[in-house]
Design an enzyme around this catalytic site. Structure first.
Site, mmCIF file in Angstrom:
data_model
loop_
_atom_site.group_PDB
_atom_site.id
_atom_site.type_symbol
_atom_site.label_atom_id
_atom_site.label_comp_id
_atom_site.label_asym_id
_atom_site.label_seq_id
_atom_site.Cartn_x
_atom_site.Cartn_y
_atom_site.Cartn_z
ATOM 1 C CD GLN A 10 -3.182 0.719 2.076
ATOM 2 O OE1 GLN A 10 -3.286 -0.377 2.613
ATOM 3 N NE2 GLN A 10 -3.992 1.718 2.351
ATOM 4 C CB SER A 88 3.276 -4.895 3.561
ATOM 5 O OG SER A 88 2.234 -4.813 4.494
ATOM 6 C CG LEU A 89 -1.507 -5.257 -0.557
ATOM 7 C CD1 LEU A 89 -2.703 -6.111 -0.222
ATOM 8 C CD2 LEU A 89 -1.899 -3.914 -1.115
ATOM 9 N NE ARG A 113 -2.498 -7.852 4.984
ATOM 10 C CZ ARG A 113 -1.734 -6.784 4.837
ATOM 11 N NH1 ARG A 113 -2.157 -5.764 4.092
ATOM 12 N NH2 ARG A 113 -0.549 -6.708 5.429
ATOM 13 C CG HIS A 193 3.482 -4.220 9.112
ATOM 14 N ND1 HIS A 193 3.177 -5.523 8.784
ATOM 15 C CD2 HIS A 193 3.326 -3.495 7.976
ATOM 16 C CE1 HIS A 193 2.866 -5.580 7.497
ATOM 17 N NE2 HIS A 193 2.941 -4.376 6.989
ATOM 18 C CD GLN A 242 2.082 -9.491 5.688
ATOM 19 O OE1 GLN A 242 1.504 -8.495 6.130
ATOM 20 N NE2 GLN A 242 2.271 -9.682 4.392
#
Length: 304
Positions: A10, A88-89, A113, A193, A242
């Site tokens: 993101q 991440s994403l 999510r 996170h 994560q």
């Protein structure tokens, strides 16, 4: 020469994405499927108001869709990757690219999510900041001075992202800036996170519990441990870890280099990961430089 495909997180979204990516042959099919799975017009959101697009529950499926289309197009021109990884994403896109689950499952999961992350803490109560040019050892000591502040992303030698309570992030940025160091608060709405997202991790655990993860076509170097994983149940475990734990991106890149990767290709909107890798003097390319459409927008990954 080993090749890795990388997928952004993101912060890579921008209004006009749908128009740009509609120039690719596979766009129409996957955009239609995404709209049907989500029961909303994701394409309209991707070309619409920037403030609506950047909402976590919208930005995440938008980036996933664009990145998956980039991957499909890349495969028409290049050999299969030896490894995949996502920031991440982007890890969810990497899993779809590796066939751990299908495109439809992935777009559903990233929308959920995003929703669960948005629900974990009221907008404005959490924040993040990128720290530039400060050794990680110093940052590790500095964050201990602030309540509810954590290291969220180990992005590169030059860049680390901290995350936590908004007031702590603001104080941290102010103190570093006054001491001649570079710290920039990011335009995000939550403490990504960090343990503050534990409720999002628990809700996502319920979502993935009954989804069958398959053996990946390519090993996935995962954020949570910076190691390549091929066991489906381990993948399921670490994709959840994560959400409320740090992203070891620099360590993941280092691991891929150790495994013999000498070329990195970023598949997705903007070129955030490519820029970071080039600054580290690595051989990195954005997919648009290989197959057509130019998108040279740089930025800082928010690490969501």
């Amino acid at each position: 020469m080993r090749l890795a495909y990388l997928f952004p997180g993101q912060g890579s979204q921008y209004s006009g994405m749908a128009t740009d990516f509609s120039k690719y042959g596979s766009w129409g099919h996957y955009a239609k499927v995404a709209n049907e799975v989500l029961g909303l017009d994701l394409v309209e959101i991707m070309d619409g108001d920037e403030e609506i697009l950047k909402l976590t529950e919208n930005a995440q499926p938008a980036i996933y869709l664009a990145s998956y289309v980039a991957f499909v197009e890349l495969k028409k021109y290049l050999k299969e990757p030896d490894f995949v990884a996502g920031h991440s994403l982007g890890e969810y896109t990497a899993l779809a690219a590796a066939g751990v689950y299908d495109f439809e499952t992935g777009i559903y999961l990233v929308r959920k999510r995003g929703e669960y992350i948005s629900q974990a803490m009221k907008p404005g109560e959490g924040s993040m900041a990128a720290v530039i040019g400060v050794p990680i050892e110093q940052i590790d000591e500095l964050v201990k001075k602030y309540e509810g502040l954590y290291i969220a992303n180990y992005n590169s030698e030059e860049q680390t992202v901290v995350s936590g309570k908004a007031e702590s992030v603001k104080s941290f940025v102010k103190d570093l800036t006054e001491n001649g160091k570079r710290a920039i608060e990011l335009k995000v709405s939550g403490p990504f996170h960090t343990p503050y997202l534990e409720s999002a991790r628990e809700k996502m655990a319920i979502e993935v519990e009954h989804i069958k993860f398959r053996q990946p076509r390519y090993p996935i170097v995962m954020n949570s441990i910076a190691q390549e994983i091929t066991d489906p149940e381990q993948i399921k475990h670490y994709i959840l870890e994560q959400i409320s734990g740090p992203v070891y991106w620099k360590q993941s890149v280092d691991r891929m280099i150790t495994l013999g990767v000498s070329e990195f290709i970023e598949a997705g909107p903007k070129n955030v990961l490519t820029t970071m890798l080039k600054k580290a003097k690595l051989n990195a390319k954005h997919f648009t430089s290989l197959i057509g459409i130019k998108d040279g927008t740089e930025g800082v990954p928010s690490g969501r």
